[in-house]
Design an enzyme around this catalytic site. Structure first.
Site, PDB file in Angstrom:
ATOM      1  N   TYR A  56      -2.449  -1.003  10.345  1.00 47.91           N
ATOM      2  CA  TYR A  56      -2.352  -1.169   8.889  1.00 47.91           C
ATOM      3  C   TYR A  56      -0.996  -0.671   8.397  1.00 47.91           C
ATOM      4  O   TYR A  56      -0.315  -1.326   7.608  1.00 47.91           O
ATOM      5  CB  TYR A  56      -3.502  -0.399   8.233  1.00 47.91           C
ATOM      6  CG  TYR A  56      -3.654  -0.606   6.735  1.00 47.91           C
ATOM      7  CD1 TYR A  56      -4.331  -1.706   6.240  1.00 47.91           C
ATOM      8  CD2 TYR A  56      -3.129   0.311   5.829  1.00 47.91           C
ATOM      9  CE1 TYR A  56      -4.495  -1.899   4.866  1.00 47.91           C
ATOM     10  CE2 TYR A  56      -3.286   0.134   4.462  1.00 47.91           C
ATOM     11  CZ  TYR A  56      -3.970  -0.973   3.983  1.00 47.91           C
ATOM     12  OH  TYR A  56      -4.124  -1.146   2.621  1.00 47.91           O
ATOM     13  N   SER A  99       0.863  -1.181   0.000  1.00 46.67           N
ATOM     14  CA  SER A  99       0.000   0.000   0.000  1.00 46.67           C
ATOM     15  C   SER A  99       0.898   1.228   0.000  1.00 46.67           C
ATOM     16  O   SER A  99       2.097   1.116   0.297  1.00 46.67           O
ATOM     17  CB  SER A  99      -0.843  -0.022   1.278  1.00 46.67           C
ATOM     18  OG  SER A  99      -1.381   1.253   1.559  1.00 46.67           O
TER      19      SER A  99
END
Ligand code: NAP
Length: 256
Positions: A160, A147
């Protein structure tokens, strides 16, 4: 040249591919010729995804296997199922992932651990099982879906960010141990992708204009933007690409 990117006859497992980015990546690999195994935990959703995809490809090209990527015995069962029922696993995409938005001061350890195990530990568990089969054969491709939060932080998504940052270094650790056995392990780091899941953010005028201003390409990504890099990293076209994480983010991570 096109033979370099041809995946005909290769078996690919894409975790978390009952929907979203994983489903789009599975379609990209199937379009390049691969036989694809879809995965998720919700069996009904997975069967529906398999049926929808199977209608678009020749018989025998699309399969599914439901298993929980956070459990080591389940990861072993899933990879063994692929090897015994579909074919030697040549391409693994570690895509399954979840998000949990809470300021860190309010974050429960159980939620921290749930995100870390789904977004990071899963890639170790499924990757290790895949590598146990790939290494004796002397080749294999593993693609870890990272990401922009692999590189950049934002408030309220600490687990995350930690998991996706860790996933880039896990990609390097896998490379350090397995590249000499003929495996290429790389990461794809998507930027902000316009999907069903992010539609609410696209519709949020303030967030949308922040994204457009923050992205040199001045647009959201699409799942189609990820297809080319995924096929490249799954194919012979990337046989000397080892341990890299490719940011598909319209340039977001190279500007301030
Ligand atoms: P999504 O639409 O929420 O889909 C998540 C997928 O993961 C589903 O197929 C889900 O299966 C599966 N899954 C979740 N937990 C699992 C588990 N324990 N075992 C097996 N499967 C599991 O997600 P997405 O937005 O497409 O994101 C996919 C990946 O791309 C994630 O790693 C995410 O971090 C990354 N990413 C997304 C974006 C974005 O803009 N969306 C940007 C950058 C990176 P069920 O259907 O059974 O629940």
């Amino acid at each position: 040249m096109s033979a370099l990117f041809d995946l005909t006859g290769r078996t690919a497992l894409v975790t978390g591919s009952s929907r979203g980015i994983g489903n789009a990546l599975a379609r990209a690999l199937a379009d390049a010729g691969a036989t694809v195994v879809l995965n998720g935990i919700n069996p009904e959703r997975l069967k529906a995804a398999e049926a929808a995809m199977a209608a678009d490809y020749p018989p025998g090209r699309i399969h599914s296997c439901a298993f929980d990527v956070t459990k080591d015995t389940e990861a072993a069962r899933g990879v063994t199922w692929v090897e015994e029922n579909v074919g030697p696993l040549e391409i693994l995409v570690n895509n399954a992932g979840i998000q949990h938005r809470v300021p860190m001061l309010d974050l429960d350890v159980a939620d921290w651990e749930r995100v870390i195990s789904t977004d990071l530990t899963s890639a170790f568990l499924v990757g290790r099982e895949a590598a146990r089969h790939m290494i004796p054969r002397g080749h294999g491709k593993i693609i870890n879906i990272c990401s922009v939060q692999t590189d950049l932080a934002r408030p309220t998504i600490a687990p995350y960010i930690a998991a996706k940052g860790g996933l880039r270094n896990l990609t390097r650790a896998m490379t350090a141990e397995w590249a000499a056995s003929g495996l290429q392990i790389n990461g794809i780091a998507p930027g902000y992708i316009h999907t069903e899941m992010t539609q609410n953010l696209v519709d949020d005028e303030q967030f949308n204009s922040w994204i457009l201003g923050r992205t040199p390409a001045h647009r959201w990504g699409t799942v189609q933007d990820l297809a080319g890099p995924a096929v490249w990293l799954a194919s012979d076209g990337s046989n000397f690409v080892n341990g890299q994480t490719i940011f598909i983010d319209g340039g977001m991570t190279v500007v301030v």
